[in-house]
Design a protein around this motif. Structure first.
Motif, PDB file in Angstrom:
ATOM      1  N   PHE A 494     -23.384 -31.325 -26.745  1.00  0.00           N
ATOM      2  CA  PHE A 494     -22.316 -30.800 -27.480  1.00  0.00           C
ATOM      3  C   PHE A 494     -21.037 -31.549 -27.369  1.00  0.00           C
ATOM      4  O   PHE A 494     -20.978 -32.001 -26.148  1.00  0.00           O
ATOM      5  N   ASP A 495     -20.219 -31.975 -28.228  1.00  0.00           N
ATOM      6  CA  ASP A 495     -18.820 -32.960 -28.166  1.00  0.00           C
ATOM      7  C   ASP A 495     -17.802 -31.736 -27.677  1.00  0.00           C
ATOM      8  O   ASP A 495     -17.288 -30.947 -28.308  1.00  0.00           O
ATOM      9  N   GLY A 496     -17.254 -32.165 -26.267  1.00  0.00           N
ATOM     10  CA  GLY A 496     -16.400 -31.100 -25.786  1.00  0.00           C
ATOM     11  C   GLY A 496     -14.965 -31.535 -25.947  1.00  0.00           C
ATOM     12  O   GLY A 496     -14.070 -31.302 -25.113  1.00  0.00           O
ATOM     13  N   THR A 497     -14.609 -33.018 -26.337  1.00  0.00           N
ATOM     14  CA  THR A 497     -13.377 -33.570 -26.264  1.00  0.00           C
ATOM     15  C   THR A 497     -12.318 -32.808 -26.886  1.00  0.00           C
ATOM     16  O   THR A 497     -11.391 -32.696 -25.979  1.00  0.00           O
ATOM     17  N   LEU A 498     -12.632 -32.247 -28.036  1.00  0.00           N
ATOM     18  CA  LEU A 498     -11.449 -31.615 -28.820  1.00  0.00           C
ATOM     19  C   LEU A 498     -11.275 -30.106 -27.806  1.00  0.00           C
ATOM     20  O   LEU A 498     -10.259 -29.546 -27.637  1.00  0.00           O
ATOM     21  N   TYR A 499     -12.493 -29.522 -27.645  1.00  0.00           N
ATOM     22  CA  TYR A 499     -12.350 -28.259 -27.066  1.00  0.00           C
ATOM     23  C   TYR A 499     -11.848 -28.045 -25.639  1.00  0.00           C
ATOM     24  O   TYR A 499     -10.864 -27.285 -25.754  1.00  0.00           O
ATOM     25  N   HIS A 500     -11.871 -29.213 -24.754  1.00  0.00           N
ATOM     26  CA  HIS A 500     -11.273 -29.129 -23.405  1.00  0.00           C
ATOM     27  C   HIS A 500      -9.658 -29.371 -23.735  1.00  0.00           C
ATOM     28  O   HIS A 500      -9.093 -28.873 -22.828  1.00  0.00           O
ATOM     29  N   ARG A 501      -9.467 -30.364 -24.499  1.00  0.00           N
ATOM     30  CA  ARG A 501      -8.184 -30.610 -24.663  1.00  0.00           C
ATOM     31  C   ARG A 501      -7.371 -29.356 -24.969  1.00  0.00           C
ATOM     32  O   ARG A 501      -6.206 -29.046 -24.734  1.00  0.00           O
ATOM     33  N   LEU A 502      -7.963 -28.761 -26.130  1.00  0.00           N
ATOM     34  CA  LEU A 502      -7.095 -27.404 -26.566  1.00  0.00           C
ATOM     35  C   LEU A 502      -7.195 -26.362 -25.516  1.00  0.00           C
ATOM     36  O   LEU A 502      -6.171 -25.602 -25.471  1.00  0.00           O
ATOM     37  N   ARG A 503      -8.275 -26.269 -24.967  1.00  0.00           N
ATOM     38  CA  ARG A 503      -8.424 -25.252 -23.690  1.00  0.00           C
ATOM     39  C   ARG A 503      -6.938 -25.492 -22.572  1.00  0.00           C
ATOM     40  O   ARG A 503      -6.397 -24.561 -22.044  1.00  0.00           O
ATOM     41  N   LYS A 504      -6.717 -26.757 -22.453  1.00  0.00           N
ATOM     42  CA  LYS A 504      -5.885 -27.110 -21.498  1.00  0.00           C
ATOM     43  C   LYS A 504      -4.303 -26.753 -22.142  1.00  0.00           C
ATOM     44  O   LYS A 504      -3.532 -26.270 -21.482  1.00  0.00           O
ATOM     45  N   GLU A 505      -4.226 -27.060 -23.466  1.00  0.00           N
ATOM     46  CA  GLU A 505      -2.828 -27.087 -24.149  1.00  0.00           C
ATOM     47  C   GLU A 505      -2.674 -25.652 -24.293  1.00  0.00           C
ATOM     48  O   GLU A 505      -1.456 -25.363 -24.320  1.00  0.00           O
ATOM     49  N   LEU A 506      -3.581 -24.875 -24.564  1.00  0.00           N
ATOM     50  CA  LEU A 506      -3.361 -23.449 -24.923  1.00  0.00           C
ATOM     51  C   LEU A 506      -3.235 -22.652 -23.809  1.00  0.00           C
ATOM     52  O   LEU A 506      -3.327 -21.270 -23.902  1.00  0.00           O
ATOM     53  N   GLY A 507      -3.512 -23.127 -22.655  1.00  0.00           N
ATOM     54  CA  GLY A 507      -3.579 -22.125 -21.398  1.00  0.00           C
ATOM     55  C   GLY A 507      -4.832 -21.335 -21.431  1.00  0.00           C
ATOM     56  O   GLY A 507      -4.727 -20.218 -20.602  1.00  0.00           O
ATOM     57  N   CYS A 508      -6.030 -21.908 -21.809  1.00  0.00           N
ATOM     58  CA  CYS A 508      -7.121 -20.982 -21.809  1.00  0.00           C
ATOM     59  C   CYS A 508      -8.072 -21.118 -20.595  1.00  0.00           C
ATOM     60  O   CYS A 508      -8.686 -20.141 -20.200  1.00  0.00           O
ATOM     61  N   GLN A 509      -7.511 -22.275 -19.553  1.00  0.00           N
ATOM     62  CA  GLN A 509      -8.492 -22.322 -18.399  1.00  0.00           C
ATOM     63  C   GLN A 509      -8.533 -21.051 -17.403  1.00  0.00           C
ATOM     64  O   GLN A 509      -9.479 -20.742 -16.975  1.00  0.00           O
ATOM     65  N   ASP A 510      -7.057 -20.561 -17.534  1.00  0.00           N
ATOM     66  CA  ASP A 510      -7.135 -19.502 -16.566  1.00  0.00           C
ATOM     67  C   ASP A 510      -7.285 -18.079 -17.329  1.00  0.00           C
ATOM     68  O   ASP A 510      -7.568 -17.041 -16.724  1.00  0.00           O
ATOM     69  N   ALA A 511      -7.464 -17.877 -18.693  1.00  0.00           N
ATOM     70  CA  ALA A 511      -7.615 -16.866 -19.302  1.00  0.00           C
ATOM     71  C   ALA A 511      -8.989 -16.406 -19.959  1.00  0.00           C
ATOM     72  O   ALA A 511      -9.421 -15.369 -20.080  1.00  0.00           O
ATOM     73  N   PHE A 512      -9.840 -17.495 -20.148  1.00  0.00           N
ATOM     74  CA  PHE A 512     -10.860 -17.512 -20.611  1.00  0.00           C
ATOM     75  C   PHE A 512     -12.090 -18.352 -20.019  1.00  0.00           C
ATOM     76  O   PHE A 512     -11.758 -19.531 -19.526  1.00  0.00           O
ATOM     77  N   PRO A 513     -13.438 -17.685 -19.726  1.00  0.00           N
ATOM     78  CA  PRO A 513     -14.464 -18.900 -19.099  1.00  0.00           C
ATOM     79  C   PRO A 513     -14.623 -19.892 -20.027  1.00  0.00           C
ATOM     80  O   PRO A 513     -14.361 -19.707 -21.205  1.00  0.00           O
ATOM     81  N   GLU A 514     -15.165 -21.034 -19.456  1.00  0.00           N
ATOM     82  CA  GLU A 514     -15.802 -22.116 -20.234  1.00  0.00           C
ATOM     83  C   GLU A 514     -16.795 -21.616 -21.123  1.00  0.00           C
ATOM     84  O   GLU A 514     -17.667 -20.859 -20.434  1.00  0.00           O
ATOM     85  N   VAL A 515     -17.172 -22.281 -22.025  1.00  0.00           N
ATOM     86  CA  VAL A 515     -18.351 -21.805 -23.017  1.00  0.00           C
ATOM     87  C   VAL A 515     -19.559 -21.864 -21.988  1.00  0.00           C
ATOM     88  O   VAL A 515     -20.462 -21.140 -22.284  1.00  0.00           O
ATOM     89  N   TYR A 516     -19.871 -22.991 -21.272  1.00  0.00           N
ATOM     90  CA  TYR A 516     -20.848 -23.336 -20.555  1.00  0.00           C
ATOM     91  C   TYR A 516     -21.312 -22.030 -19.621  1.00  0.00           C
ATOM     92  O   TYR A 516     -22.132 -21.192 -19.454  1.00  0.00           O
TER      93      TYR A 516
END
Length: 525
Positions: A494-516
């Motif tokens: 899977f292409d995680g380029t956009l996904y990982h960038r948005l997780r960082k920008e939207l503050g998702c890393q501490d709020a939601f688990p990574e999809v994997y």
């Protein structure tokens, strides 16, 4: 009075038998008894309740007002989580057993559960040709309402209980996908509550819109989706064509999938060298002597009906009511209700071994199928382990140019039949799933559901072999299924380029688990 005494005596004997044998024994060895006596009636009660509820709310036009209140409630829960320090990740509070996926994830027990009770159709806009729905609206609701209004979804995934939220955050496919793509490709807007509690609406012009599909709820909470609708017709004119020889099957299936005059294309492969290819178009007229209302409770299960054309080796044309066609595999949950003999001293009956018998269909077919959620809730640890080790439920998406090699690999690694073949067009994009090049490419979904018949089958080793092949041909694995890949292998697929960038920008890393971490094997059981 005598019949009542006789019935009472039978009930007492049945309960004594359960007491002697033990409930676990009955559920594992004679599961059909439990399913028929308890789960089928409960499934009917659930269906009737939710149908009447959806009908009343839509007729009273109360859904939009309730929707705004529900969204504010979700925002309040997220902001409270932030005030409390956000010590754990968040996830939806919907119990894992309610999902159509066959597993219950452990993360529900450790994450902060955000309650999302959103199951209504909000608006049908025939001018814009879109329907706006909440995430827990299911395909059965949508067809019941839209078809009655003369509309339908361009891509309407098969099982009644599949929800819009699951199909957006995961994916969905149907036999019209060779024209319209996956379920995500018929969506025009998403509304989400983000990690900071804000509400956003994203459309095709935004990065978030492209990152949401396949993210499994790890970028925000979906609270509404707008989906394209198209005019519906009364009938589907369906042509059955039995094909023999793997090369002939793949060639004919590819030709049918490339022909945009076919509204629907589907293949059922019954062995390595035998298949039936079905092509269909919507129409308002039907030849009376060729009408088949396949969705009626006393009709044969669809995959058995199709197999008859293979055994008789003849082409045929039928006219099927549109809604019956959309849910043609629902009554048998594809072919999961049939008997599955497990290669051990236990015989796992999955789930009603005589469900396609004419007598059962006439008397009790109106109650079928049992809800997958209730099957999960009552399966117990013994059956769960048997499924894990002796049962395969996988959908692998591979480029159409590799279909022959892919089917041969399925045969070699797991040997499960029938196989479901469903074509779809994959347009270029910047989300997790897109073709390797810059142009749209034709793919095929190969679905395997059943007991592997290869010697010395090992679930992890065999599925990893398939996963490796799919990665090599730039294919994808549906994430509702068991995923055995390592993290590096997953992000190779899977292409995680956009996904990982948005997780960082939207503050998702501490709020939601990574999809994997949310869907990998260790986290989901």
């Amino acid at each position: 009075m005598d019949p009542l005494l006789y019935l009472g005596g039978l009930v007492v004997l049945f309960l004594l038998w359960i007491k002697v044998k033990g409930l676990d024994y009955v559920i594992v060895h004679q599961r059909w008894i439990f399913v028929c006596l308890f789960l089928l009636p409960l499934s009917v009660i659930f269906d009737v309740y939710y149908y009447l509820r959806a009908w009343l709310i839509f007729k009273m036009c109360s859904a939009p007002k309730q929707h705004d209140q529900r969204v504010r409630n979700i925002q309040r829960q997220v902001r409270e989580w932030r005030k409390e320090g956000g010590k754990t990740h968040m996830c939806t509070g919907r119990p894992g057993w309610l999902t159509v996926s066959l597993r219950v994830g452990k993360y529900k027990k450790t994450n902060k559960n955000i309650m999302i009770n959103m199951m209504d159709i909000l608006e049908v806009d025939t001018q814009r040709q879109v329907v706006r729905v909440e995430p827990l609206v299911n395909m059965g609701q949508i067809t019941a309402l839209l078809n009655s209004l003369g509309w339908t979804l361009p891509v309407l995934p098969e099982l009644d209980d599949l929800t819009v939220g699951g199909l957006v955050m995961g994916t969905g496919i149907e036999s019209s996908s060779h024209i319209y793509g996956l379920f995500q490709h018929i969506c025009v807007a998403f509304e989400l509550v983000l990690a900071d509690g804000s509400l956003v609406r994203c459309t095709e012009n935004s990065d978030l819109f492209h990152a949401v599909p396949w993210s499994c709820g790890t970028l925000g909470f979906l609270v509404a989706a707008e989906i394209k609708i198209v005019p519906a017709r009364l009938w589907v004119r369906l042509q059955y064509e039995p094909i023999r020889g793997l090369e002939n099957i793949c060639r004919r299936f590819s030709e049918a999938s490339e022909d945009k005059n076919n509204t629907f294309v589907e293949g059922l492969q019954y062995s390595l060298d035998e298949a039936v290819i079905m092509t269909g178009t919507m129409t308002d007229t039907a030849e009376p002597d060729k009408i088949n209302r396949i969705g009626l409770h006393y009709k044969p299960w669809f995959f058995k009906h199709v197999e008859r054309y293979l055994s008789e080796n003849k082409k045929a044309v039928e006219y099927i009511p549109l809604r019956h066609y959309y849910h043609r595999h629902t009554r048998s949950i594809f072919w999961e209700l049939q008997l599955i003999p497990v290669n051990m001293n236990v015989c796992l009956q999955d789930i009603i071994p005589f469900g396609n018998h004419p007598v059962f269909r006439w008397l009790f077919g109106w109650m079928v199928p049992p809800k997958i959620s209730l099957l999960k809730l009552t399966q117990g640890e013994t059956i769960r382990q048997l499924y894990e080790q002796h049962h395969v439920v996988q959908d692998m998406l591979v480029p159409m140019k590799h279909i022959q090699t892919a089917i041969a690999r399925f045969h070699q690694d797991i040997h499960v039949y029938p196989l479901w073949l469903c074509p779809f067009v994959l347009p270029p994009g910047r989300g997790m799933v897109h073709p390797k090049g810059e142009e749209a490419e034709l793919y095929v979904d190969i679905g395997a559901y059943g007991e592997p018949r290869v010697k010395h089958f090992q679930a992890k080793a065999s599925c990893r072999q398939l996963e490796q092949f799919v990665r090599e041909v730039h294919g994808f694995q549906m994430l509702y299924a068991d995923v055995y890949m390592e993290r590096s292998e997953f992000w190779e697929m899977f292409d995680g380029t956009l996904y990982h960038r948005l997780r960082k920008e939207l503050g998702c890393q501490d709020a939601f688990p990574e999809v994997y971490d949310k869907i990998c094997k260790a986290a989901r059981h």
